[in-house]
Enzyme design. Structure first.
Site, short mmCIF file in Angstrom:
data_model
loop_
_atom_site.label_atom_id
_atom_site.label_comp_id
_atom_site.label_asym_id
_atom_site.label_seq_id
_atom_site.Cartn_x
_atom_site.Cartn_y
_atom_site.Cartn_z
N HIS A 58 0.14 0.78 0.59
CA HIS A 58 0.94 -0.42 0.34
C HIS A 58 0.01 -1.59 -0.01
O HIS A 58 -1.00 -1.81 0.65
CB HIS A 58 1.78 -0.77 1.56
N GLU A 61 -1.22 -4.32 2.39
CA GLU A 61 -1.89 -3.78 3.57
C GLU A 61 -3.35 -3.43 3.23
O GLU A 61 -3.93 -2.50 3.78
CB GLU A 61 -1.11 -2.57 4.09
N HIS A 204 -1.86 2.06 7.77
CA HIS A 204 -0.95 1.01 7.32
C HIS A 204 -1.11 -0.19 8.26
O HIS A 204 -1.90 -0.16 9.20
CB HIS A 204 0.49 1.53 7.35
N GLU A 263 -0.27 2.26 12.32
CA GLU A 263 0.05 0.86 11.98
C GLU A 263 -0.96 -0.06 12.67
O GLU A 263 -0.84 -0.36 13.86
CB GLU A 263 1.47 0.53 12.42
#
Length: 297
Positions: A58, A61, A204, A263
């Site tokens: 992404h 990110e 991420h 994450e």
């Protein structure tokens, strides 16, 4: 680059330095992005165990690329000096494990977030249309064509297609017209098929948690790996979330092997570069744990 967001140019500079410093590092171009930027793959190690790590799926990110490249430098330094990384002997890891790293899956999107529409090249007018004329791209997650790369994999893709609010190219969450349309995704898909990894991990942001299950198709060893990741990092371990068509989902669905979405950090994306030291401190522990874990044991 540790004090600067990592765009595609800084990534190339870092890889050039890594290649010059350490003869045991192999760097290859395995494809190109929509705008023709090289997509780089790094391998380190000579072991039978094969693990894969990737970053910047992404666009906003991008700090995940900083984290992964910093880890590669740290790991190589410890291999070179016969030292330890997170209390593991680096040369033993090198002998036991082959590390695959794809440090920037979405260079076009990363550059757009960091430098604006001037980086969109031939896609400029389309990008501005997708972004409703705004010149602000901090919220952009997709690739340069407005396709969310982590919604492009053939693991119940149809479910995500149906329920996503975005029904056309968008800054985030549009899974495309069919799976695997985007060159960046096809490169990762092909690499995974070719290399037959024992486990995969995708970085991420944000949330300080990680996901490791998919429709109860994950192997039992995934729980043991998740417990170790949580122990070393203090990140929250989450087995199931209501999500399909991601890289981790497809890997588990297709291979029935451990796959993880990590994450990193907390806050609002894009996380500021000032967060890198605290992010890396916990991220590196997870990456070493993946390198060291015997998934066949």
């Amino acid at each position: 680059m540790w004090n600067t967001p990592c765009d595609s140019r800084r990534l190339e500079e870092a890889l050039y330095a890594l290649n010059n410093l350490y003869s045991f590092v192999n760097i290859e171009v395995i494809g190109q992005s929509v705008l023709g930027q090289d997509l780089y793959h790094i391998t380190i190690g000579e072991g039978a165990r094969k693990v894969h790590m990737n970053a910047s799926m992404h666009a906003n990110e991008w700090i995940t690329t900083n984290s992964l490249i910093l880890f590669l430098f740290h790991y190589c330094q410890k291999i070179d000096c016969d030292g330890e990384i997170e209390n593991k002997k680096a040369r033993e890891l090198f002998k036991e494990t082959t590390l695959s790293a794809f440090p920037m899956i979405n260079p076009d999107g990363v550059n757009l977030v960091l430098h604006g529409v001037k980086c969109a090249d031939i896609e400029r007018e389309k990008v501005l249309f997708i972004n409703e004329g705004s010149m602000e791209f901090h919220h952009w997650k997709a690739n340069i064509r407005g396709i969310d790369l982590n919604n492009q994999f053939p693991a119940n893709w149809e479910i995500e297609k149906e329920r996503k609010e975005a029904k056309r190219a968008a800054p985030r969450d549009y899974p495309g017209d069919v799976p695997l349309t985007e060159p960046e995704v096809r490169v990762l898909y092909t690499l995974t098929e070719k290399e037959n990894f024992d486990s995969v991990l995708s970085l991420h942001t944000q949330g300080e948690e990680f996901y490791w299950g998919y429709m109860n198709k994950e192997p039992k060893i995934s729980k043991k790996m998740a417990d170790e990741f949580a122990r070393v990092s203090n990140y929250k371990s989450v087995q199931m979330i209501d999500s399909h068509a991601g890289f981790k989902d497809w890997f588990i669905h297709e291979y029935r092997r451990p796959g993880f979405t990590i994450e990193l950090g907390k806050g609002i994306n894009p996380l500021p570069i000032s967060h890198l030291p605290s992010i890396y401190d916990r991220c590196s522990k997870i990456l070493v744990a993946q390198l060291a874990f015997d998934t066949k044991g």
